[in-house]
Scaffold this motif. Structure first.
Motif: not given
Length: 182
Positions: A175-176, A161-168, A136-142
């Motif tokens: 577009s991505i 442990t959870e990590i949050f991913y963000f999009w500013d 899942a992390r690879k997917f979000y990083e892509k």
């Protein structure tokens, strides 16, 4: 072939079954087997009923192939008080059955949520993912997600442990997604 549409109350049982199955398919080696084997469908049904009844701000989408739900996603306003000002939106859940992964179902679910958050005037967003969930992390990083902070959570008697991913900027994410869907 699949289609993405907004979920309705009539989808609650199907959503719940897919959600449970996705946990069992996605979390071996991350969540203990005895927990995965004892997940209760009724608890998922209760949770999805609450999402439809108690929070009209939550948008739920399903990916449907034929007559079957093969994926689900939910998003809405940020739930974390510490993140709300900078990231007013949140992707709550993205789950795709294993046999439907790598067919762009997840991309299309992310796209539906992204457009929905933009339509709600929520310009930036986060999501939380288990640190051990490398796929899942690879997917979000892509998708251009950047790692933010971490938090410790406890559920079913275990600590993770959870990590949050963000999009500013959700327009950049859109577009991505549009370029990746091609």
């Amino acid at each position: 072939m699949f289609c993405i549409r907004k979920a309705t109350k009539a989808d609650i049982c199907g959503l719940s079954e897919v959600h449970l199955q996705c946990w069992q398919e996605s979390y071996p080696g991350i969540i203990p087997t005895d927990i995965l084997n004892n997940l209760e469908l009724e608890k998922y049904i209760e949770s999805w009923k609450a999402a439809f009844e108690n929070n009209s701000q939550t948008s739920v989408f399903v990916a449907v192939q034929g007559k079957s739900i093969v994926g689900l996603a939910a998003s809405g306003q940020q739930r974390d008080e510490n993140l709300h000002v900078r990231y007013p939106g949140e992707f709550y859940a993205v789950y795709v059955l294993k046999n439907s992964q790598r067919n762009k179902v997840g991309l299309h679910l992310m796209d539906a949520m992204c457009k929905d958050l933009i339509n709600k005037q929520l310009s930036a967003a986060t999501l939380w993912v288990l640190e051990d969930n490398l796929n899942a992390r690879k997917f979000y990083e892509k998708m251009g997600g950047l790692k933010g902070g971490i938090k410790e959570i406890s559920f079913h008697g275990i600590n993770k442990t959870e990590i949050f991913y963000f999009w500013d900027d959700l327009k950049t994410l859109q577009s991505i997604l549009e370029n990746t869907e091609q």
